[in-house]
Design a protein around this motif. Structure first.
Motif, PDB file in Angstrom:
ATOM      1  N   SER A  41      -6.725  -7.022  -1.452  1.00 23.95           N
ATOM      2  CA  SER A  41      -7.112  -5.626  -1.655  1.00 23.95           C
ATOM      3  C   SER A  41      -7.077  -5.246  -3.129  1.00 23.95           C
ATOM      4  O   SER A  41      -6.331  -5.816  -3.930  1.00 23.95           O
ATOM      5  CB  SER A  41      -6.175  -4.694  -0.881  1.00 23.95           C
ATOM      6  OG  SER A  41      -6.257  -4.915   0.506  1.00 23.95           O
ATOM      7  N   ARG A  78      -6.479   3.295   1.683  1.00 26.22           N
ATOM      8  CA  ARG A  78      -7.190   2.213   2.366  1.00 26.22           C
ATOM      9  C   ARG A  78      -8.453   1.882   1.581  1.00 26.22           C
ATOM     10  O   ARG A  78      -9.322   2.737   1.383  1.00 26.22           O
ATOM     11  CB  ARG A  78      -7.544   2.614   3.799  1.00 26.22           C
ATOM     12  CG  ARG A  78      -6.322   2.886   4.663  1.00 26.22           C
ATOM     13  CD  ARG A  78      -6.669   2.875   6.144  1.00 26.22           C
ATOM     14  NE  ARG A  78      -7.500   3.974   6.593  1.00 26.22           N
ATOM     15  CZ  ARG A  78      -7.055   5.106   7.139  1.00 26.22           C
ATOM     16  NH1 ARG A  78      -5.738   5.301   7.268  1.00 26.22           N
ATOM     17  NH2 ARG A  78      -7.892   6.039   7.554  1.00 26.22           N
ATOM     18  N   ALA A 123     -11.153   0.464   2.269  1.00 27.43           N
ATOM     19  CA  ALA A 123     -12.429   0.678   2.936  1.00 27.43           C
ATOM     20  C   ALA A 123     -12.961   2.094   2.765  1.00 27.43           C
ATOM     21  O   ALA A 123     -14.167   2.322   2.877  1.00 27.43           O
ATOM     22  CB  ALA A 123     -12.302   0.347   4.427  1.00 27.43           C
ATOM     23  N   PRO A 151      -1.269   2.735   9.889  1.00 32.64           N
ATOM     24  CA  PRO A 151      -1.812   1.995   8.747  1.00 32.64           C
ATOM     25  C   PRO A 151      -1.505   2.728   7.452  1.00 32.64           C
ATOM     26  O   PRO A 151      -0.951   3.827   7.462  1.00 32.64           O
ATOM     27  CB  PRO A 151      -3.317   1.989   9.048  1.00 32.64           C
ATOM     28  CG  PRO A 151      -3.545   3.269   9.788  1.00 32.64           C
ATOM     29  CD  PRO A 151      -2.310   3.473  10.633  1.00 32.64           C
ATOM     30  N   GLN A 193      -1.361  -4.056   3.313  1.00 33.96           N
ATOM     31  CA  GLN A 193      -2.803  -4.209   3.318  1.00 33.96           C
ATOM     32  C   GLN A 193      -3.104  -5.682   3.009  1.00 33.96           C
ATOM     33  O   GLN A 193      -2.185  -6.453   2.733  1.00 33.96           O
ATOM     34  CB  GLN A 193      -3.445  -3.291   2.275  1.00 33.96           C
ATOM     35  CG  GLN A 193      -3.009  -3.589   0.843  1.00 33.96           C
ATOM     36  CD  GLN A 193      -3.544  -2.579  -0.146  1.00 33.96           C
ATOM     37  OE1 GLN A 193      -4.285  -1.666   0.193  1.00 33.96           O
ATOM     38  NE2 GLN A 193      -3.174  -2.732  -1.417  1.00 33.96           N
ATOM     39  N   LEU A 199      -6.900  -4.230   8.893  1.00 30.48           N
ATOM     40  CA  LEU A 199      -7.543  -3.995   7.607  1.00 30.48           C
ATOM     41  C   LEU A 199      -8.048  -5.323   7.065  1.00 30.48           C
ATOM     42  O   LEU A 199      -7.355  -6.346   7.153  1.00 30.48           O
ATOM     43  CB  LEU A 199      -6.568  -3.374   6.601  1.00 30.48           C
ATOM     44  CG  LEU A 199      -6.372  -1.854   6.632  1.00 30.48           C
ATOM     45  CD1 LEU A 199      -5.729  -1.410   7.951  1.00 30.48           C
ATOM     46  CD2 LEU A 199      -5.530  -1.385   5.455  1.00 30.48           C
ATOM     47  N   TYR A 200      -9.242  -5.295   6.480  1.00 24.07           N
ATOM     48  CA  TYR A 200      -9.904  -6.514   6.011  1.00 24.07           C
ATOM     49  C   TYR A 200     -10.408  -6.273   4.597  1.00 24.07           C
ATOM     50  O   TYR A 200     -10.908  -5.190   4.276  1.00 24.07           O
ATOM     51  CB  TYR A 200     -11.070  -6.847   6.937  1.00 24.07           C
ATOM     52  CG  TYR A 200     -11.880  -8.065   6.562  1.00 24.07           C
ATOM     53  CD1 TYR A 200     -11.450  -9.341   6.899  1.00 24.07           C
ATOM     54  CD2 TYR A 200     -13.092  -7.934   5.893  1.00 24.07           C
ATOM     55  CE1 TYR A 200     -12.207 -10.457   6.573  1.00 24.07           C
ATOM     56  CE2 TYR A 200     -13.853  -9.048   5.557  1.00 24.07           C
ATOM     57  CZ  TYR A 200     -13.410 -10.304   5.899  1.00 24.07           C
ATOM     58  OH  TYR A 200     -14.156 -11.410   5.575  1.00 24.07           O
ATOM     59  N   SER A 226      -3.796  -1.219  14.034  1.00 24.85           N
ATOM     60  CA  SER A 226      -4.888  -1.259  13.059  1.00 24.85           C
ATOM     61  C   SER A 226      -5.080  -2.661  12.520  1.00 24.85           C
ATOM     62  O   SER A 226      -4.178  -3.509  12.567  1.00 24.85           O
ATOM     63  CB  SER A 226      -4.616  -0.297  11.893  1.00 24.85           C
ATOM     64  OG  SER A 226      -3.463  -0.680  11.175  1.00 24.85           O
ATOM     65  N   SER A 258       0.852  -1.177   0.000  1.00 28.55           N
ATOM     66  CA  SER A 258       0.000   0.000   0.000  1.00 28.55           C
ATOM     67  C   SER A 258       0.892   1.233   0.000  1.00 28.55           C
ATOM     68  O   SER A 258       1.961   1.220  -0.597  1.00 28.55           O
ATOM     69  CB  SER A 258      -0.944  -0.033   1.198  1.00 28.55           C
ATOM     70  OG  SER A 258      -1.894   1.004   1.117  1.00 28.55           O
ATOM     71  N   THR A 274     -11.822  -1.271   8.055  1.00 33.03           N
ATOM     72  CA  THR A 274     -10.670  -0.805   8.828  1.00 33.03           C
ATOM     73  C   THR A 274     -11.100  -0.558  10.263  1.00 33.03           C
ATOM     74  O   THR A 274     -12.149   0.064  10.499  1.00 33.03           O
ATOM     75  CB  THR A 274     -10.102   0.517   8.274  1.00 33.03           C
ATOM     76  OG1 THR A 274      -9.754   0.362   6.906  1.00 33.03           O
ATOM     77  CG2 THR A 274      -8.868   0.956   9.056  1.00 33.03           C
TER      78      THR A 274
END
Length: 512
Positions: free
Chosen positions: A152, A287, A289, A281, A148, A390-391, A388, A142, A404
């Motif tokens: 992603s 990001r 999200a 993050p 990430q 992240l998904y 953090s 990222s 996030t």
């Protein structure tokens, strides 16, 4: 006020609940398989014997091999010449395809699919290419050197020129912003970024250069109105309160070099002027999200304001799904001159540990000592902490969920102030719904010369955007968002109430 905020945040959290997947995908093997011998035809005549009475053997034609196929054990020569077996490219394992693969042979993106799933569809990311920092998928990279999830979105237009792999990506937002309340304002502005990347093999690793620029300085030194935001100075003398500062024109000019030290491990070095140290993050505009939202988070200066740092040097170690990094950097916030390149001593330090336990999840924890970061507070240092998760996952065919959860802490002198963030997006075809909830403990919101008491404030925003494809690598989108802010009674008189609102309408142009 807290009850209202928690109710709104709970509504946002519903977006992050994963829907049941319609099917489970099994990992498909790669193409490293033994070639079956051809059985002799029925009633086939016997081979003529040689002078020594032994059957004559025929040499098999060499078979095309995958670059990363496992060595095949030697077998006795076959008395019959085998026919080449057609390759089923839908079974090929592209997860370890090297960066230098010619463009014609480079695989399509499967970053949003389970490992090994190939369906012949069109993909835009580069999860099947290797990262420039180690032997893992490029889709894990990222902003800066942050990680990430492997699943992603990772878009970009890519081509090959000799040993160099080149990639470009860009987005331009045209936004009309309305912030209500006594401290609000209206403004039309442009924001976005244009990124270019070049990389080539370097020994048993990769050399990479990245550049990123932004049109943000065009909006002027005062940035754009954003209730409850605070941070850098706008003019070198006054604090920027209830407004988001513009980013500098040069967002990143960096170089990195890596060397593999094992099949799943590497060491790397990264340098930027500007660049991003190993803290927090990925920056909010990267990001998945929340990257579709045109507004910055009010937690920006707790979590990711270091994404434009004028002077960074980072060393890192990758061990499969683990990564450890240390940075030395210039912690001073960019000044009010947004078009130039600044310099300063690398006198600040950060450490970040990252772990991706699955392809869908990326975790990090980081710490940093920031030497003299604020222009208006010379000699005042900060310590910051961040954690953090992240998904990102395709929850059903054509449906992509990303989320996030993040926490950040700023320690200034003896004050410890926290920020909490939850973000989520749901994509289906050309539609994206996105939202964010935040709580910050802010000592600058009163706009006093010295840090006053911390005010706990919050914000919930929800928006959507619809994209329309103009050409193969160009699309236009139209969207909007609505935000509700939450301020305590002690600040209600400044804002004209406890729940001032904001809204944005925007058009965006994406080049990918």
């Amino acid at each position: 006020m807290k009850i209202e905020f928690l109710a709104a945040a709970s509504a946002l959290a519903l977006v992050t609940l994963p829907l049941p997947a319609y099917a489970q995908h099994q990992h498909m093997p790669g193409m490293d398989m033994p070639m079956p011998k051809k059985a002799p035809a029925k009633n086939a005549p016997a081979k003529k014997a040689t002078a020594k009475g032994k059957p004559k053997t025929l040499k098999a034609k060499p078979q095309p091999s995958h670059q990363h196929a496992a060595p095949v054990a030697a077998t006795p020569p076959s008395p019959v010449q085998p026919e080449p077996m057609p390759m089923d490219h839908s079974q090929m394992d592209h997860g370890a395809m090297p960066m230098g693969t010619p463009e014609a042979a480079r695989p399509m993106d499967h970053s949003s699919m389970p490992p090994g799933e190939v369906n012949g569809g069109e993909h835009t990311g580069h999860g099947s290419m290797l990262s420039a920092l180690g032997p893992y998928p490029m889709s894990r990279d990222s902003s800066g050197t942050a990680w990430q999830p492997d699943t992603s979105e990772h878009t970009g237009l890519m081509t090959q020129s000799g040993d160099w792999m080149l990639m470009a990506h860009g987005v331009l937002n045209l936004v009309y912003d309305h912030q209500s309340a006594r401290r609000g304002d209206d403004k039309a502005f442009a924001s976005g970024m244009l990124m270019g990347m070049a990389q080539r093999p370097l020994g048993d690793g990769t050399l990479q250069f990245k550049a990123m620029v932004s049109p943000d300085p065009i909006m002027g030194r005062r940035g754009y109105p954003l209730l409850l935001a605070s941070g850098e100075t706008a003019n070198g003398t006054d604090r920027l309160i209830d407004r988001q500062h513009p980013h500098d024109f040069f967002m990143e000019l960096s170089a990195s070099a890596s060397q593999n030290i094992g099949p799943k491990s590497s060491v790397f070095i990264y340098a930027g002027l500007p660049g991003e140290p190993a803290f927090g993050p990925p920056a909010f505009m990267h990001r998945e999200a929340i990257l579709d939202s045109p507004e910055a988070p009010i937690s920006h200066h707790w979590l990711d304001s270091t994404h434009i740092t004028f002077g960074v040097l980072t060393g890192g170690l990758v061990l499969d799904r683990f990564k450890a990094e240390v940075s030395r950097f210039n912690a001073r916030e960019p000044d009010q001159h947004r078009w130039n390149i600044e310099t300063g001593p690398l006198d600040s330090t950060s450490v970040r540990l990252s772990w991706n336990p699955t392809r869908e999840l990326a975790l990090q924890g980081s710490w940093g000592h920031f030497e003299d970061p604020e222009q208006l507070e010379p000699g005042v240092n900060q310590k910051r902490w961040s954690a953090s998760a992240l998904y990102a996952r395709e929850i059903a065919p054509g449906w992509k969920l990303a989320g996030t959860l993040a926490w950040g802490r700023k320690t200034i002198e003896h004050h410890k102030d926290d920020a909490y963030v939850a973000e989520a997006s749901l994509k289906h075809d050309a539609w994206t719904i996105f939202g964010r909830g935040e709580i910050t403990e802010n000592r600058e919101i009163l706009d006093t010369e010295e840090h006053g008491p911390a005010s706990t404030v919050g914000k919930v925003s929800l928006g959507a955007v619809r994209d329309f494809r103009l050409a193969e690598h160009l699309s236009i989108g139209a969207g909007g968002l609505f935000a509700v802010n939450f301020v305590p009674d002690s600040l209600a008189s400044l804002y004209g109430g406890n729940n001032p609102v904001g809204a944005m309408a925007f058009l965006r142009l994406k080049f990918d």
